[in-house]
Design a protein around this motif. Structure first.
Motif, short mmCIF file in Angstrom:
data_model
loop_
_atom_site.label_atom_id
_atom_site.label_comp_id
_atom_site.label_asym_id
_atom_site.label_seq_id
_atom_site.Cartn_x
_atom_site.Cartn_y
_atom_site.Cartn_z
N HIS A 1 -4.93 3.92 -5.22
CA HIS A 1 -5.20 4.05 -3.85
C HIS A 1 -5.51 5.57 -3.55
O HIS A 1 -5.04 5.87 -2.67
CB HIS A 1 -3.83 3.65 -2.91
CG HIS A 1 -3.79 3.43 -1.68
ND1 HIS A 1 -4.91 2.81 -0.89
CD2 HIS A 1 -2.79 3.74 -0.49
CE1 HIS A 1 -4.78 2.87 0.36
NE2 HIS A 1 -3.53 3.38 0.77
N HIS B 1 -5.06 9.83 -0.68
CA HIS B 1 -5.07 9.09 0.34
C HIS B 1 -5.90 9.58 1.35
O HIS B 1 -5.77 9.60 2.58
CB HIS B 1 -3.75 8.74 1.21
CG HIS B 1 -3.72 7.88 1.98
ND1 HIS B 1 -3.68 7.45 3.12
CD2 HIS B 1 -3.11 6.34 1.48
CE1 HIS B 1 -3.60 6.35 3.75
NE2 HIS B 1 -3.16 5.58 2.45
N ASP C 1 0.90 -1.23 -0.07
CA ASP C 1 0.20 -0.11 0.00
C ASP C 1 0.65 1.33 0.02
O ASP C 1 1.73 1.35 0.54
CB ASP C 1 -0.82 0.07 1.39
CG ASP C 1 -2.18 -0.90 1.13
OD1 ASP C 1 -1.85 -2.00 0.16
OD2 ASP C 1 -3.01 -1.08 2.15
N ASP C 2 0.46 2.12 -0.58
CA ASP C 2 1.02 3.59 -0.60
C ASP C 2 1.80 3.89 -1.63
O ASP C 2 2.21 5.11 -1.90
CB ASP C 2 1.55 4.15 0.62
CG ASP C 2 0.52 3.70 1.93
OD1 ASP C 2 -0.62 3.96 1.77
OD2 ASP C 2 1.05 3.67 2.98
ZN LIG Z 1 -2.49 3.61 2.46
#
Ligand SMILES: [Zn+2]
Length: 346
Positions: free
Chosen positions: A244, A248, A101-102
């Motif tokens: 994603h 965020h 993730d990210d």
């Molecule tokens: Zn995240």
């Protein structure tokens, strides 16, 4: 429950799950196990100092995870597994997919060489507006501020007293619980308390505090992937990308249709334009969901991953609420802990 008893029970559960793991997987067939990683950073790196421990595994641990996974499961590309779930279900085997993730730069620096070494595919979920910038996520910014204040004053009850702006001081003080002596619990509580505000309100407070503390971020502080790195990851054919959001933003905090479109749809189009391929997988920031968002996601993506813990039955996949198992150093640093963790029961 007494803390020592709790630790003993946890250790016993780890041993039982480890010893019984062959039996467990013998009885639990036809699953898609999706693992969640965030950052892969060496111990004692400067970046790990300003990060939540629950976000990190070190390269040695990640290497061990890939070795163990290769022994037990077929590791597959997530999108391939979703598109071919019925076919894979018929084999009666368990499959594993790896996600990050990210879009952290350390995924390129430390995870990618190990993924290549073990020939393992993975999906990285990108935050479109952060790529190639020196932006970072607000929890890390908050930790950096707390570390900075703590280096000037060890007394937690007066930590914010040096901040000149009274509004900043009042907000940060309201996030802190100075009775928590454990540094990890202190930081986790501050992050959890900050979440009562929207992401943009939190970022505005942090902008002001960073200015007061002269904590500036320069391009050399970049912690997120840039397009050259993403290109190299793409060329390897091992790494695929999902979306994603754009900033965020926690989706359950968005009430505005335009903002929802920006976070869920514009971000996807921005990525597709740069990657020159379709982006069909979505990942919920912070795991937060909303009915309105799910509707938009189901119109624009073929699947979405959550932070709900568990395994996914290949013959009955719920493509927009896929469960995952989150990995971090503390819960998976040896093979016994890791094999207990991947059952999704720990
Ligand atoms: Zn995240």
């Amino acid at each position: 429950m007494n803390a020592n008893l709790k630790k003993f029970l946890k250790r016993t559960a780890v041993k039982l799950f480890h010893l019984g793991s062959a039996v467990f997987w013998g009885f639990n067939r036809g699953n898609l196990i999706i693992l969640t990683y965030h950052r892969v950073l060496p111990d004692n790196s400067i970046e790990s100092r300003d990060e939540q421990p629950g976000m990190i595994v070190n390269p040695e641990t990640f290497d061990m995870h890939l070795r163990e996974l290769n022994k037990r499961f077929e590791i597959v590309d997530l999108e391939y597994a979703i598109n071919n779930s019925k076919l894979l279900a018929k084999t009666g085997k368990n499959y594993c997919a790896i996600t990050f993730d990210d879009g952290w730069k350390d995924n390129f620096d430390f995870a990618f060489p190990l993924l290549k070494k073990h020939n393992v595919p993975a999906t990285i979920f990108l935050v479109s507006s952060f790529i190639e910038t020196s932006n970072t996520f607000w929890p890390g910014r908050l930790i950096k501020i707390l570390n900075n204040l703590q280096s000037a004053s060890k007394d937690r009850s007066t930590l914010t007293s040096t901040l000149p702006d009274s509004e900043s001081k009042a907000w940060l003080t309201s996030c802190l619980d100075s009775t928590l002596s454990d540094p990890k619990l202190f930081v986790d509580a501050a992050i959890s308390n900050a979440k009562s505000l929207s992401d943009s309100a939190i970022n505005q407070h942090l902008d002001k505090i960073e200015e007061q503390l002269k904590l500036t971020r320069s391009p050399s502080d970049r912690v997120i992937l840039n397009w050259d790195e993403i290109d190299e990851l793409t060329q390897s054919k091992l790494i695929k990308f999902g979306c994603h959001t754009k900033h965020h933003t926690r989706i359950n905090h968005i009430n505005n249709k335009q903002l929802l479109k920006e976070e869920l749809v514009d971000s996807k189009h921005d990525l597709e334009k740069k990657l020159n391929t379709s982006v069909s997988l979505f990942c919920y920031p912070n795991g937060d969901q909303s009915t309105q968002a799910e509707q938009v996601i189901s119109e624009h993506y073929s699947a979405a991953v959550t932070t709900c813990k568990g395994l996914n039955k290949l013959n009955n996949l719920a493509p927009y609420t896929l469960k995952r198992i989150t990995m971090h150093q503390g819960g998976s640093y040896d093979a016994a802990r890791f094999s207990a963790k991947i059952t999704g029961r720990m």
